[in-house]
Motif scaffolding. Structure first.
Motif, PDB file in Angstrom:
ATOM      1  N   UNK A 180       1.532  -1.184   0.342  1.00  0.00           N
ATOM      2  CA  UNK A 180      -0.288   0.025  -0.121  1.00  0.00           C
ATOM      3  C   UNK A 180       0.736   1.686  -0.013  1.00  0.00           C
ATOM      4  N   UNK A 181       1.817   1.690   1.128  1.00  0.00           N
ATOM      5  CA  UNK A 181       3.095   2.600   1.035  1.00  0.00           C
ATOM      6  C   UNK A 181       3.764   2.618  -0.796  1.00  0.00           C
ATOM      7  N   UNK A 210       9.777  19.239   2.652  1.00  0.00           N
ATOM      8  CA  UNK A 210       8.540  19.368   3.328  1.00  0.00           C
ATOM      9  C   UNK A 210       7.693  18.237   2.130  1.00  0.00           C
ATOM     10  N   UNK A 211       7.737  17.759   0.952  1.00  0.00           N
ATOM     11  CA  UNK A 211       7.344  16.739   0.707  1.00  0.00           C
ATOM     12  C   UNK A 211       7.720  15.222   0.812  1.00  0.00           C
ATOM     13  N   UNK A 212       9.376  15.612   1.366  1.00  0.00           N
ATOM     14  CA  UNK A 212       9.218  14.021   1.889  1.00  0.00           C
ATOM     15  C   UNK A 212       9.290  14.049   3.286  1.00  0.00           C
ATOM     16  N   UNK A 241       5.482  12.798   3.630  1.00  0.00           N
ATOM     17  CA  UNK A 241       5.198  11.435   3.247  1.00  0.00           C
ATOM     18  C   UNK A 241       5.227  10.271   4.098  1.00  0.00           C
ATOM     19  N   UNK A 242       6.097  10.876   5.105  1.00  0.00           N
ATOM     20  CA  UNK A 242       7.174  10.061   5.911  1.00  0.00           C
ATOM     21  C   UNK A 242       5.704  10.117   6.880  1.00  0.00           C
ATOM     22  N   UNK A 265       2.968  10.827   6.558  1.00  0.00           N
ATOM     23  CA  UNK A 265       1.626  10.296   6.049  1.00  0.00           C
ATOM     24  C   UNK A 265       1.619   8.332   6.781  1.00  0.00           C
ATOM     25  N   UNK A 266       2.818   7.364   6.467  1.00  0.00           N
ATOM     26  CA  UNK A 266       2.897   6.822   7.095  1.00  0.00           C
ATOM     27  C   UNK A 266       2.059   5.485   8.073  1.00  0.00           C
ATOM     28  N   UNK A 267       1.386   6.084   8.588  1.00  0.00           N
ATOM     29  CA  UNK A 267       0.497   5.502   9.736  1.00  0.00           C
ATOM     30  C   UNK A 267      -1.279   5.656   8.783  1.00  0.00           C
ATOM     31  N   UNK A 268      -1.253   6.991   8.351  1.00  0.00           N
ATOM     32  CA  UNK A 268      -2.322   7.233   7.552  1.00  0.00           C
ATOM     33  C   UNK A 268      -2.842   5.646   6.335  1.00  0.00           C
TER      34      UNK A 268
END
Length: 280
Positions: A36-37, A223-225, A228-229, A231-234
């Motif tokens: 999913x990631x 900030x983009x990266x 993304x990191x 957001x991993x729990x999401x």
């Protein structure tokens, strides 16, 4: 539980669907979530990076010179990101369906399948464009019809994953048939995942309030990266929801847990469901 021989109404307990989904994933959940990631790398991260390197606004490209005050009120969408998502969004959503269906039915973690949708580019892209266009037009006037349209066509990519020979219109029509009488039920299932998704978004929310330290011209890219990191729990929460939604689809086409006949189906048999009932 059926209206007729060809149509199934899902009345299974929503908690049971979630419980059995977790039981199916319990031995290799992190390997599944990694897929999913990977999906979100292509769906979220790549277009965000494209937007950094080619930041020209979508609205400047399609509407020419706009009043700066009006432009400031519009969403900040890079034209490059928009083109990427429109070109590959359907392919990636089909790949996600292929990946999760293979995992559900075969207990197989098949990361390359996330990109398998490329082989059916035309049908996947046409479904995606029709969905977005139809839902957006309805949602512009009234929110509820837009939501209804969203759930009406919700199964189109699963249908295409099931039989890639089908046309886009056939997949949309089949989704409409499957979801007749089931739209509200699937909406209810989605809502049961919302608390987990909201809780998992807290790191991202905290970061948005703290702000990003300045690192020169690459501040936005960093900030983009970081985003993304965070957001991993999401993504893990979304992966759980996607799997539950796929189990819902399987109920529609199999017409009940007892008709799950593939590898791993024992999780969904009466014994496992009885354990859920005892827990209640």
């Amino acid at each position: 539980m059926t209206e007729n021989n060809n149509h199934y109404i899902v009345r299974e307990d929503l908690g049971e669907i979630r419980y059995l989904s977790i039981m199916h994933m319990k031995d290799n959940m992190m390997q599944y979530i990694l897929g999913i990631v990977l999906f979100y790398v292509f769906m979220d991260l790549v277009p965000a990076v494209l937007g950094f390197f080619m930041p020209r606004s979508y609205f400047k490209v399609v509407a020419g010179d706009l009043d700066p005050k009006l432009l400031a009120q519009l969403p900040d969408i890079a034209f490059s990101s928009f083109v990427y998502v429109m070109a590959l969004g359907g392919v990636l959503l089909l790949g996600r369906s292929l990946y999760i269906l293979r995992y559900l039915r075969n207990k197989q973690i098949d990361y390359p399948s996330i990109l398998d949708g490329v082989r059916f580019f035309f049908s996947a892209t046409l479904i995606y464009i029709i969905q977005i266009t139809f839902i957006s037009i309805l949602a512009m006037f009234l929110v509820v019809p837009g939501i209804i349209a969203f759930y009406t066509f919700r199964q189109a990519f699963n249908v295409l994953a099931e039989d890639p020979r089908r046309s886009a219109m056939s997949c949309l029509a089949e989704s409409r048939r499957l979801m007749a009488g089931n739209k509200y039920r699937m909406f209810q299932l989605d809502m049961t995942y919302i608390p987990l998704i909201l809780f998992s978004s807290l790191p991202l929310v905290a970061f948005s309030f703290v702000g990003m330290p300045q690192f020169g011209e690459y501040t936005n890219l960093i900030a983009v990266f970081i985003t993304f990191i965070l957001k991993l729990p999401m993504y893990q929460a979304m992966g759980n929801m996607f799997f539950g939604q796929t189990v819902f689809y399987e109920l529609l086409v199999s017409k009940g847990f007892n008709n799950f006949i593939y590898k791993g189906e024992t999780v969904f048999r009466a014994g496992a469901r009885a354990k859920y009932t005892m827990k209640k």
